[in-house]
Design a protein around this motif. Structure first.
Motif, PDB file in Angstrom:
ATOM      1  N   ARG A 176       0.854  -1.125  -0.136  1.00 19.79           N
ATOM      2  CA  ARG A 176       0.103  -0.130  -0.162  1.00 19.79           C
ATOM      3  C   ARG A 176       0.833   1.257   0.013  1.00 19.79           C
ATOM      4  NH1 ARG A 176      -3.437   2.456  -2.091  1.00 19.79           N
ATOM      5  NH2 ARG A 176      -4.595   4.042  -1.048  1.00 19.79           N
ATOM      6  N   ASP A 177       1.896   1.301   0.762  1.00 19.51           N
ATOM      7  CA  ASP A 177       2.931   2.481   0.767  1.00 19.51           C
ATOM      8  C   ASP A 177       3.372   2.802  -0.707  1.00 19.51           C
ATOM      9  OD1 ASP A 177       2.083   2.740   3.488  1.00 19.51           O
ATOM     10  OD2 ASP A 177       4.219   2.254   4.177  1.00 19.51           O
ATOM     11  N   ALA A 178       3.816   1.765  -1.299  1.00 24.32           N
ATOM     12  CA  ALA A 178       4.426   1.733  -2.603  1.00 24.32           C
ATOM     13  C   ALA A 178       3.323   2.308  -3.567  1.00 24.32           C
ATOM     14  CB  ALA A 178       4.994   0.695  -3.187  1.00 24.32           C
ATOM     15  N   GLN A 179       2.132   1.748  -3.364  1.00 26.11           N
ATOM     16  CA  GLN A 179       0.951   2.298  -4.222  1.00 26.11           C
ATOM     17  C   GLN A 179       0.698   3.831  -4.111  1.00 26.11           C
ATOM     18  OE1 GLN A 179      -2.397  -0.207  -3.426  1.00 26.11           O
ATOM     19  NE2 GLN A 179      -1.594  -1.893  -4.190  1.00 26.11           N
ATOM     20  N   LYS A 180       0.754   4.271  -2.927  1.00 29.20           N
ATOM     21  CA  LYS A 180       0.301   5.755  -2.564  1.00 29.20           C
ATOM     22  C   LYS A 180       1.673   6.670  -3.072  1.00 29.20           C
ATOM     23  CE  LYS A 180      -1.894   5.231   2.155  1.00 29.20           C
ATOM     24  NZ  LYS A 180      -1.454   5.303   3.410  1.00 29.20           N
ATOM     25  N   THR A 181       2.896   6.036  -3.051  1.00 27.70           N
ATOM     26  CA  THR A 181       3.751   6.712  -3.901  1.00 27.70           C
ATOM     27  C   THR A 181       3.849   6.868  -5.203  1.00 27.70           C
ATOM     28  OG1 THR A 181       5.506   6.042  -1.983  1.00 27.70           O
ATOM     29  CG2 THR A 181       6.426   6.677  -4.084  1.00 27.70           C
ATOM     30  N   THR A 218      10.776  13.196 -14.497  1.00 24.27           N
ATOM     31  CA  THR A 218      12.196  12.852 -14.525  1.00 24.27           C
ATOM     32  C   THR A 218      12.084  11.925 -13.124  1.00 24.27           C
ATOM     33  OG1 THR A 218      12.893  14.355 -16.013  1.00 24.27           O
ATOM     34  CG2 THR A 218      14.393  13.008 -14.504  1.00 24.27           C
ATOM     35  N   LEU A 219      12.574  10.747 -12.933  1.00 27.77           N
ATOM     36  CA  LEU A 219      12.814  10.178 -11.757  1.00 27.77           C
ATOM     37  C   LEU A 219      14.084   9.256 -11.706  1.00 27.77           C
ATOM     38  CD1 LEU A 219       9.335   7.982 -11.709  1.00 27.77           C
ATOM     39  CD2 LEU A 219       9.857  10.061 -10.757  1.00 27.77           C
ATOM     40  N   LYS A 220      14.771   9.663 -10.874  1.00 25.00           N
ATOM     41  CA  LYS A 220      16.399   9.150 -10.784  1.00 25.00           C
ATOM     42  C   LYS A 220      16.360   8.072 -10.033  1.00 25.00           C
ATOM     43  CE  LYS A 220      18.079  13.990 -10.943  1.00 25.00           C
ATOM     44  NZ  LYS A 220      18.937  14.950 -10.361  1.00 25.00           N
ATOM     45  N   LEU A 221      16.959   6.942 -10.764  1.00 27.59           N
ATOM     46  CA  LEU A 221      16.884   5.608 -10.181  1.00 27.59           C
ATOM     47  C   LEU A 221      17.950   5.461  -8.819  1.00 27.59           C
ATOM     48  CD1 LEU A 221      17.030   3.298 -13.368  1.00 27.59           C
ATOM     49  CD2 LEU A 221      15.120   3.995 -11.887  1.00 27.59           C
ATOM     50  N   ASP A 222      18.669   6.475  -8.856  1.00 24.66           N
ATOM     51  CA  ASP A 222      19.707   6.468  -7.649  1.00 24.66           C
ATOM     52  C   ASP A 222      19.301   7.274  -6.371  1.00 24.66           C
ATOM     53  OD1 ASP A 222      21.362   5.468  -9.131  1.00 24.66           O
ATOM     54  OD2 ASP A 222      22.465   7.279  -9.874  1.00 24.66           O
ATOM     55  N   ASN A 223      17.930   7.715  -6.467  1.00 16.26           N
ATOM     56  CA  ASN A 223      17.299   8.585  -5.375  1.00 16.26           C
ATOM     57  C   ASN A 223      16.877   7.472  -4.217  1.00 16.26           C
ATOM     58  OD1 ASN A 223      15.076   9.283  -3.929  1.00 16.26           O
ATOM     59  ND2 ASN A 223      15.048  11.331  -5.072  1.00 16.26           N
ATOM     60  N   ALA A 245      15.154   7.660  -1.416  1.00 13.51           N
ATOM     61  CA  ALA A 245      13.825   7.741  -0.850  1.00 13.51           C
ATOM     62  C   ALA A 245      12.887   6.898  -2.112  1.00 13.51           C
ATOM     63  CB  ALA A 245      13.324   9.188  -0.711  1.00 13.51           C
ATOM     64  N   LEU A 246      13.128   7.315  -3.364  1.00 15.55           N
ATOM     65  CA  LEU A 246      12.279   6.682  -4.289  1.00 15.55           C
ATOM     66  C   LEU A 246      12.692   5.223  -4.273  1.00 15.55           C
ATOM     67  CD1 LEU A 246      10.336   7.000  -6.513  1.00 15.55           C
ATOM     68  CD2 LEU A 246      12.299   7.347  -8.201  1.00 15.55           C
ATOM     69  N   GLN A 247      13.691   4.745  -4.242  1.00 13.40           N
ATOM     70  CA  GLN A 247      14.299   3.361  -4.049  1.00 13.40           C
ATOM     71  C   GLN A 247      13.429   2.691  -2.995  1.00 13.40           C
ATOM     72  OE1 GLN A 247      15.921   0.927  -5.622  1.00 13.40           O
ATOM     73  NE2 GLN A 247      16.298   2.235  -7.304  1.00 13.40           N
ATOM     74  N   GLN A 248      13.723   3.217  -1.819  1.00 18.31           N
ATOM     75  CA  GLN A 248      12.988   2.783  -0.542  1.00 18.31           C
ATOM     76  C   GLN A 248      11.536   2.684  -0.573  1.00 18.31           C
ATOM     77  OE1 GLN A 248      14.346   1.206   2.112  1.00 18.31           O
ATOM     78  NE2 GLN A 248      12.554   1.071   3.064  1.00 18.31           N
ATOM     79  N   ARG A 249      10.832   3.518  -1.111  1.00 20.97           N
ATOM     80  CA  ARG A 249       9.399   3.800  -1.094  1.00 20.97           C
ATOM     81  C   ARG A 249       8.642   2.871  -2.196  1.00 20.97           C
ATOM     82  NH1 ARG A 249       9.164  10.147  -0.071  1.00 20.97           N
ATOM     83  NH2 ARG A 249      10.108  10.196   2.142  1.00 20.97           N
ATOM     84  N   LEU A 250       9.478   2.781  -3.551  1.00 19.69           N
ATOM     85  CA  LEU A 250       8.834   2.379  -4.481  1.00 19.69           C
ATOM     86  C   LEU A 250       9.650   1.381  -5.334  1.00 19.69           C
ATOM     87  CD1 LEU A 250       6.081   2.296  -6.491  1.00 19.69           C
ATOM     88  CD2 LEU A 250       7.414   4.258  -7.731  1.00 19.69           C
ATOM     89  N   LEU A 251      10.813   1.746  -5.719  1.00 17.38           N
ATOM     90  CA  LEU A 251      11.456   0.939  -6.925  1.00 17.38           C
ATOM     91  C   LEU A 251      11.787  -0.298  -6.510  1.00 17.38           C
ATOM     92  CD1 LEU A 251      13.511   3.725  -8.575  1.00 17.38           C
ATOM     93  CD2 LEU A 251      11.304   2.666  -9.371  1.00 17.38           C
ATOM     94  N   ARG A 252      12.269  -0.746  -5.139  1.00 17.52           N
ATOM     95  CA  ARG A 252      12.386  -1.872  -4.565  1.00 17.52           C
ATOM     96  C   ARG A 252      11.659  -2.869  -4.721  1.00 17.52           C
ATOM     97  NH1 ARG A 252      11.524  -3.014   1.202  1.00 17.52           N
ATOM     98  NH2 ARG A 252      10.373  -1.484   2.114  1.00 17.52           N
ATOM     99  N   HIS A 253      10.285  -2.624  -5.124  1.00 18.68           N
ATOM    100  CA  HIS A 253       9.139  -3.753  -4.911  1.00 18.68           C
ATOM    101  C   HIS A 253       9.311  -4.116  -6.647  1.00 18.68           C
ATOM    102  CE1 HIS A 253       8.072  -2.800  -0.788  1.00 18.68           C
ATOM    103  NE2 HIS A 253       8.069  -1.254  -1.036  1.00 18.68           N
TER     104      HIS A 253
END
Length: 106
Positions: free
Chosen positions: A14-19, A39-44, A46-54
């Protein structure tokens, strides 16, 4: 709604869905969206933690027409908004069952 979008949204916590919803709602009309939101930086971190790691997050962004350019995902200004709106609908639908389930009896 595409089954791929619904399946990918259902995989995300759910947290990733919200992001993801927050990101996509800012670019719902790509031609009018500020470039910084497209533009989304893959090295960000916060973005990795909240969304991209899933699992499924990158695939869903690709369905929304984000393109990989080096270590950055970019939504072209001429991208169709249809895919973004389908993903927003899928996120909303994925959240709906959780909201409609009554609490368990004590």
């Amino acid at each position: 709604m595409s089954s791929a979008e619904a399946t990918l949204c259902a995989q995300l916590p759910r947290d990733a869905q919200k992001t993801l919803y927050s990101i996509l709602s800012r670019v719902a009309l790509p031609s009018e969206a500020d470039e910084k939101y497209r533009t989304l930086k893959l090295d960000n971190a916060a973005l990795q933690q909240r969304l991209l790691r899933h699992d499924g997050a990158l695939e869903l962004l690709a369905l929304c027409r984000f393109e990989l350019r080096g270590r950055t995902l970019v939504l072209p200004a001429d991208a169709s908004a249809d895919a973004i709106h389908r993903a927003l609908d899928a996120i909303t639908a994925a959240a709906a069952p959780a909201a409609s389930v009554p609490p368990a009896a004590p």
